[in-house]
Design a protein around this motif. Structure first.
Motif, PDB file in Angstrom:
ATOM      1  N   PRO A   1       0.820  -1.210   0.000  1.00  0.00           N
ATOM      2  CA  PRO A   1       0.000   0.000   0.000  1.00  0.00           C
ATOM      3  C   PRO A   1       0.855   1.262   0.000  1.00  0.00           C
ATOM      4  O   PRO A   1       1.950   1.279   0.556  1.00  0.00           O
ATOM      5  CB  PRO A   1      -0.815  -0.123   1.288  1.00  0.00           C
ATOM      6  N   THR A   2       0.342   2.324  -0.620  1.00  0.00           N
ATOM      7  CA  THR A   2       1.068   3.591  -0.682  1.00  0.00           C
ATOM      8  C   THR A   2       1.161   4.201   0.717  1.00  0.00           C
ATOM      9  O   THR A   2       0.145   4.376   1.392  1.00  0.00           O
ATOM     10  CB  THR A   2       0.355   4.575  -1.617  1.00  0.00           C
ATOM     11  N   PRO A   3       2.368   4.524   1.179  1.00  0.00           N
ATOM     12  CA  PRO A   3       2.509   5.088   2.523  1.00  0.00           C
ATOM     13  C   PRO A   3       2.263   6.594   2.557  1.00  0.00           C
ATOM     14  O   PRO A   3       2.488   7.292   1.565  1.00  0.00           O
ATOM     15  CB  PRO A   3       3.978   4.778   2.869  1.00  0.00           C
ATOM     16  N   LEU A   4       1.811   7.089   3.706  1.00  0.00           N
ATOM     17  CA  LEU A   4       1.713   8.519   3.941  1.00  0.00           C
ATOM     18  C   LEU A   4       3.060   9.042   4.414  1.00  0.00           C
ATOM     19  O   LEU A   4       3.848   8.303   5.006  1.00  0.00           O
ATOM     20  CB  LEU A   4       0.657   8.806   5.017  1.00  0.00           C
ATOM     21  N   PRO A   5       3.378  10.307   4.151  1.00  0.00           N
ATOM     22  CA  PRO A   5       4.607  10.877   4.700  1.00  0.00           C
ATOM     23  C   PRO A   5       4.626  10.766   6.219  1.00  0.00           C
ATOM     24  O   PRO A   5       3.593  10.940   6.869  1.00  0.00           O
ATOM     25  CB  PRO A   5       4.553  12.342   4.246  1.00  0.00           C
ATOM     26  N   ILE A   6       5.750  10.456   6.776  1.00  0.00           N
ATOM     27  CA  ILE A   6       6.000  10.333   8.215  1.00  0.00           C
ATOM     28  C   ILE A   6       5.273   9.133   8.811  1.00  0.00           C
ATOM     29  O   ILE A   6       5.877   8.285   9.471  1.00  0.00           O
ATOM     30  CB  ILE A   6       5.605  11.610   8.989  1.00  0.00           C
ATOM     31  N   LEU A   7       3.965   9.024   8.595  1.00  0.00           N
ATOM     32  CA  LEU A   7       3.172   7.962   9.228  1.00  0.00           C
ATOM     33  C   LEU A   7       3.339   6.609   8.554  1.00  0.00           C
ATOM     34  O   LEU A   7       3.161   5.571   9.181  1.00  0.00           O
ATOM     35  CB  LEU A   7       1.690   8.339   9.233  1.00  0.00           C
ATOM     36  N   GLY A   8       3.663   6.608   7.273  1.00  0.00           N
ATOM     37  CA  GLY A   8       3.732   5.344   6.563  1.00  0.00           C
ATOM     38  C   GLY A   8       2.350   4.739   6.414  1.00  0.00           C
ATOM     39  O   GLY A   8       1.393   5.417   6.035  1.00  0.00           O
TER      40      GLY A   8
ATOM     41  N   ASN B   1      -2.435  -9.804   7.540  1.00  0.00           N
ATOM     42  CA  ASN B   1      -2.896 -10.923   6.719  1.00  0.00           C
ATOM     43  C   ASN B   1      -3.881 -10.448   5.655  1.00  0.00           C
ATOM     44  O   ASN B   1      -3.902 -10.956   4.527  1.00  0.00           O
ATOM     45  CB  ASN B   1      -3.536 -11.997   7.596  1.00  0.00           C
ATOM     46  N   LYS B   2      -4.709  -9.483   6.024  1.00  0.00           N
ATOM     47  CA  LYS B   2      -5.682  -8.928   5.076  1.00  0.00           C
ATOM     48  C   LYS B   2      -4.971  -8.278   3.895  1.00  0.00           C
ATOM     49  O   LYS B   2      -5.372  -8.430   2.739  1.00  0.00           O
ATOM     50  CB  LYS B   2      -6.556  -7.899   5.795  1.00  0.00           C
ATOM     51  N   LEU B   3      -3.898  -7.533   4.187  1.00  0.00           N
ATOM     52  CA  LEU B   3      -3.146  -6.883   3.112  1.00  0.00           C
ATOM     53  C   LEU B   3      -2.525  -7.905   2.160  1.00  0.00           C
ATOM     54  O   LEU B   3      -2.378  -7.650   0.967  1.00  0.00           O
ATOM     55  CB  LEU B   3      -2.047  -5.991   3.699  1.00  0.00           C
ATOM     56  N   SER B   4      -2.174  -9.079   2.691  1.00  0.00           N
ATOM     57  CA  SER B   4      -1.562 -10.108   1.840  1.00  0.00           C
ATOM     58  C   SER B   4      -2.547 -10.625   0.793  1.00  0.00           C
ATOM     59  O   SER B   4      -2.146 -11.098  -0.273  1.00  0.00           O
ATOM     60  CB  SER B   4      -1.039 -11.273   2.686  1.00  0.00           C
ATOM     61  N   GLU B   5      -3.847 -10.531   1.087  1.00  0.00           N
ATOM     62  CA  GLU B   5      -4.848 -10.956   0.113  1.00  0.00           C
ATOM     63  C   GLU B   5      -4.798 -10.081  -1.133  1.00  0.00           C
ATOM     64  O   GLU B   5      -5.113 -10.532  -2.237  1.00  0.00           O
ATOM     65  CB  GLU B   5      -6.241 -10.904   0.750  1.00  0.00           C
ATOM     66  N   LYS B   6      -4.396  -8.823  -0.966  1.00  0.00           N
ATOM     67  CA  LYS B   6      -4.331  -7.889  -2.093  1.00  0.00           C
ATOM     68  C   LYS B   6      -2.959  -7.861  -2.744  1.00  0.00           C
ATOM     69  O   LYS B   6      -2.847  -7.813  -3.975  1.00  0.00           O
ATOM     70  CB  LYS B   6      -4.707  -6.484  -1.617  1.00  0.00           C
TER      71      LYS B   6
ATOM     72  N   PRO C   1       1.860 -12.920  -0.930  1.00  0.00           N
ATOM     73  CA  PRO C   1       2.496 -13.440   0.287  1.00  0.00           C
ATOM     74  C   PRO C   1       3.759 -12.720   0.703  1.00  0.00           C
ATOM     75  O   PRO C   1       4.237 -12.908   1.811  1.00  0.00           O
ATOM     76  CB  PRO C   1       2.792 -14.897  -0.073  1.00  0.00           C
ATOM     77  N   VAL C   2       4.330 -11.896  -0.190  1.00  0.00           N
ATOM     78  CA  VAL C   2       5.515 -11.090   0.140  1.00  0.00           C
ATOM     79  C   VAL C   2       5.207  -9.650  -0.269  1.00  0.00           C
ATOM     80  O   VAL C   2       5.059  -9.354  -1.455  1.00  0.00           O
ATOM     81  CB  VAL C   2       6.770 -11.583  -0.599  1.00  0.00           C
ATOM     82  N   TYR C   3       5.066  -8.759   0.703  1.00  0.00           N
ATOM     83  CA  TYR C   3       4.717  -7.375   0.373  1.00  0.00           C
ATOM     84  C   TYR C   3       5.398  -6.415   1.345  1.00  0.00           C
ATOM     85  O   TYR C   3       5.978  -6.831   2.357  1.00  0.00           O
ATOM     86  CB  TYR C   3       3.201  -7.179   0.364  1.00  0.00           C
ATOM     87  N   THR C   4       5.320  -5.131   1.024  1.00  0.00           N
ATOM     88  CA  THR C   4       6.003  -4.101   1.810  1.00  0.00           C
ATOM     89  C   THR C   4       5.003  -3.143   2.444  1.00  0.00           C
ATOM     90  O   THR C   4       4.060  -2.702   1.778  1.00  0.00           O
ATOM     91  CB  THR C   4       6.965  -3.286   0.923  1.00  0.00           C
ATOM     92  N   ILE C   5       5.210  -2.858   3.737  1.00  0.00           N
ATOM     93  CA  ILE C   5       4.505  -1.766   4.395  1.00  0.00           C
ATOM     94  C   ILE C   5       5.560  -0.805   4.934  1.00  0.00           C
ATOM     95  O   ILE C   5       6.744  -1.132   4.956  1.00  0.00           O
ATOM     96  CB  ILE C   5       3.605  -2.252   5.547  1.00  0.00           C
TER      97      ILE C   5
END
Length: 435
Positions: free
Chosen positions: A38-45, A60-65, A68-72
């Motif tokens: 997902p696109t992060p917000l400045p400072i807050l991510g 786990n919910k984010l992995s559905e979109k 299995p390997v993603y970045t936050i």
């Protein structure tokens, strides 16, 4: 403030927001092809996209979109999340060396500053060798440790007999028993269950574990190689604190599950009576002859999913992983929850079912997806002690008592009271009825 002043402030805020976005984009650019996210917000991510009370469910919910390997982004720092047995195995086992460093978590850094759990590099290697050597010297894997657990289990049985079948909250009974095993190993002595200072310490440990369920994120790294008394003290605290809360919480959660599944409890009673009887204390050798008991304990650990996020790792070099490039020092969240409830590994991932660890002939079978102690270079060094304690305490309790709930078992809630770094169960009462 007049209209012009408000407009000016808004304009400045917009400019700052844009500049921070550009800076964050530049910080990410050049790292190679990081996993999507997902696109992060400045400072807050991405903090606002994650439910602080149910962190692992949000991840786990984010992995559905995103897969299995993603970045936050935790603030401005990227974190790579691994969701699934295959992804976690590929990182922690197949690439154990590259993923073998400890990542960041604020409360962990404050509590285990420089201890074996939170350290890295040469300090970690020295402290781990020291810890394993100390545990072996005190009898890990030998009969002396087993005898300490057996003796403490009998003290615990006596406490339950004093209740005269009246309902009680088992929380601190288990904490006392398990911590006394650690005390006998580390300090050479145990505490009486009525000791007020002992109870106060256990209360603090309980609050710390609950705190872990609410606090997570990023902080400084500890990599120096100095091996001094502070590091030894912190390592002792790691063994004492982690060893007490994880095992005692598993015992408490496990008995609640058995209250909800009386058929499972009855089958355990039958196996105990057949293999051990009523006239001697259970021993570790009995485990190989008690496949159902062994399967139930494994399934309890899988189902309660005690540390759903695992403890953060980080990569020690710039690394190509699958189709992505992960920069050196990036924190990794190996989601143990996604392993323990991976439908490819467990037929009924969201149900309590000891059959996950039994073959068609009722013999115990291992499952590679069983990772409550994590895996790879950072696997829990207390795994052997914890497994021994869980078997001896569970078996001794069910040899001596039947379990009864003072309320309708339908009212017992197996969902966690709090769920963040750890799954913290609801408080409940039960009665121990002598067999």
């Amino acid at each position: 403030m007049d209209f012009f002043g408000v407009t000016t402030l808004l304009l400045i805020a917009c400019i700052v927001f844009i500049l921070l976005s550009i800076m964050q984009a530049r910080k990410t650019k050049g790292r190679g092809k990081m996993p999507p996210g997902p696109t992060p917000l400045p400072i807050l991510g991405n903090i606002l996209q994650i439910n602080g009370k149910e962190v692992f469910k949000s991840l786990n919910k984010l992995s559905e979109k995103y897969g299995p390997v993603y970045t936050i982004h935790m603030g401005t720092d990227p974190v790579v999340v691994l969701c699934s047995y295959d992804a976690v195995k590929e990182a922690l086992i197949d690439n154990a060396e590259d993923f073998g460093a400890r990542g960041h978590m604020p409360l962990l850094d404050r509590i285990s500053s420089g201890g074996v759990v939170g350290s890295n590099g040469e300090r970690w290697r020295q402290l781990r060798r020291f810890s394993l050597m100390t545990l072996r010297n005190f009898g890990m894997g030998k009969r002396s440790i087993e005898q300490r657990i057996q003796e403490e289990a009998q003290f615990l049985m006596e406490e339950f007999r004093k209740s005269k079948s009246q309902p009680l909250d088992p929380t601190f009974y288990f904490a006392k028993a398990v911590s006394n095993v650690i005390c006998s190993v580390v300090f050479g002595d145990r505490f009486e269950y009525e000791d007020k200072e002992f109870l106060r310490l256990l209360g603090l440990l309980n609050e710390v574990f609950k705190g872990f369920s609410n606090v997570w994120g990023q902080e400084k790294d500890i990599t120096d190689t100095e091996f001094h008394m502070e590091a030894i003290v912190n390592t002792t605290f790691d063994l004492f604190g982690a060893g007490t809360e994880t095992v005692s919480t598993t015992l408490r959660y496990g008995l609640m599950i058995l209250l909800k599944n009386p058929d499972v409890e009855e089958r355990i009673h039958q196996e105990i009576d057949k293999v051990i009887g009523r006239n001697r204390a259970p021993c570790v050798e009995d485990r190989s002859r008690m496949p159902y008991m062994d399967a139930v304990i494994h399934e309890i650990q899988r189902y309660i999913d005690l540390i759903p996020m695992g403890i953060p790792h980080k990569v020690i070099r710039d690394l190509k992983f699958r189709d992505f490039l992960i920069p050196k020092g990036t924190t990794i969240y190996p989601m143990l929850s996604s392993v323990l409830r991976d439908p490819k590994q467990f037929k009924y991932p969201n149900q309590f079912n000891p059959g996950h660890f039994l073959d068609e002939n009722g013999k115990f079978i291992r499952n590679d997806g069983f990772m409550p102690f994590s895996s790879g270079k950072r696997i829990c060094l207390g795994e052997g002690l914890a497994r021994m304690e869980l078997f001896l305490f569970f078996t001794t309790i069910l040899q001596n008592f039947s379990l009864r709930s003072p309320v309708d078992v339908e009212e017992l809630d197996l969902t966690p009271l709090m769920s963040g770094f750890g799954n913290f169960p609801h408080y409940y009462q039960l009665a121990f009825i002598p067999r």
